[in-house]
Design a protein around this motif. Structure first.
Motif, PDB file in Angstrom:
ATOM      1  N   VAL A  24      18.113  11.827 -24.064  1.00 13.73           N
ATOM      2  CA  VAL A  24      17.909  11.311 -25.417  1.00 13.73           C
ATOM      3  C   VAL A  24      18.621   9.971 -25.522  1.00 13.73           C
ATOM      4  N   ALA A  25      17.837   8.922 -25.777  1.00 17.60           N
ATOM      5  CA  ALA A  25      18.395   7.567 -25.895  1.00 17.60           C
ATOM      6  C   ALA A  25      17.501   6.745 -26.807  1.00 17.60           C
ATOM      7  N   GLY A  26      18.123   5.958 -27.652  1.00 18.67           N
ATOM      8  CA  GLY A  26      17.369   5.064 -28.516  1.00 18.67           C
ATOM      9  C   GLY A  26      16.365   5.760 -29.403  1.00 18.67           C
ATOM     10  N   GLY A  27      16.657   6.989 -29.811  1.00 15.14           N
ATOM     11  CA  GLY A  27      15.773   7.720 -30.704  1.00 15.14           C
ATOM     12  C   GLY A  27      14.598   8.399 -30.021  1.00 15.14           C
ATOM     13  N   VAL A  28      14.554   8.356 -28.672  1.00 21.19           N
ATOM     14  CA  VAL A  28      13.456   8.981 -27.928  1.00 21.19           C
ATOM     15  C   VAL A  28      14.015  10.091 -27.043  1.00 21.19           C
ATOM     16  N   LYS A  29      13.333  11.245 -27.055  1.00 23.28           N
ATOM     17  CA  LYS A  29      13.722  12.383 -26.222  1.00 23.28           C
ATOM     18  C   LYS A  29      12.698  12.546 -25.105  1.00 23.28           C
ATOM     19  N   HIS A  30      13.203  12.632 -23.859  1.00 23.98           N
ATOM     20  CA  HIS A  30      12.381  12.975 -22.696  1.00 23.98           C
ATOM     21  C   HIS A  30      12.850  14.335 -22.203  1.00 23.98           C
ATOM     22  N   GLU A  31      11.954  15.298 -22.215  1.00 28.92           N
ATOM     23  CA  GLU A  31      12.249  16.645 -21.722  1.00 28.92           C
ATOM     24  C   GLU A  31      11.526  16.799 -20.385  1.00 28.92           C
TER      25      GLU A  31
END
Length: 184
Positions: free
Chosen positions: A71-78
């Protein structure tokens, strides 16, 4: 009678301020670390799993059961390496609880819950009940120093989910970040 009520309100105010102070202490201790890492175990009924997360400001990296969350800069990568699946979503979908969004920290708890001091097994603790009502509650227990959380117990109608924080420490390395090139 007015004096009794005034004294009661003062006592209630002192207890609420004291309880909020414990959450503030957790937040201040963790913030002072800069980047920090938490290793944890979650237990509910017969289910148990372990994981870890690293927090840096509003960003974090977590890994639980082979799934990685960046989670960085308001974006989540799962990233699920077993199914080779990547889900990209807004970090706003994470919610404000410590488990799904550790970067929110304890500030969200003080905002969303009524906080009352308590003692659990000789350690400082707080009991949190939702300001919007409901039967669920959360108990956060401090370590012996009273500066870091050690256990978080989510109490549901007939079940409890216990999160044991086995290690909380400063994280010297850079925060792991999502690297698209690893998955192309």
């Amino acid at each position: 009678m007015k004096r009794v009520l005034a004294a009661l309100f003062i006592i209630i105010g002192i207890k609420a301020a004291s309880a909020a102070t414990l959450l503030d202490t957790f937040e201040q201790t963790l913030t002072a670390m800069g980047r920090y890492c938490v290793e944890f175990t979650v237990t509910m009924d017969q289910y148990s799993t372990s994981g870890r997360y690293v927090v840096s400001g509003n960003d974090f990296y977590a890994t639980v059961e082979g799934v990685e969350y960046y989670v960085a800069g308001g974006v989540k990568h799962e990233v699920n390496s077993q199914t080779k699946e990547i889900i990209v979503d807004s970090a706003d979908s994470l919610g404000s609880d410590i488990i799904s969004n550790p970067a929110q920290g304890f500030a969200a708890l003080a905002r969303d819950f009524d906080v009352v001091d308590t003692i659990v097994a000789g350690c400082k603790a707080v009991t949190l009940t939702p300001k919007q009502g409901g039967a669920d509650s959360i108990v956060v227990v401090a370590d012996q120093s009273g500066k870091l959380p050690q256990r978080i117990v989510y109490c549901y109608n007939t079940a409890q989910m216990v999160v044991e924080l086995s290690r909380v420490e400063r994280f010297a390395a850079e925060l792991p970040t999502f690297d698209r090139s690893k998955y192309v």
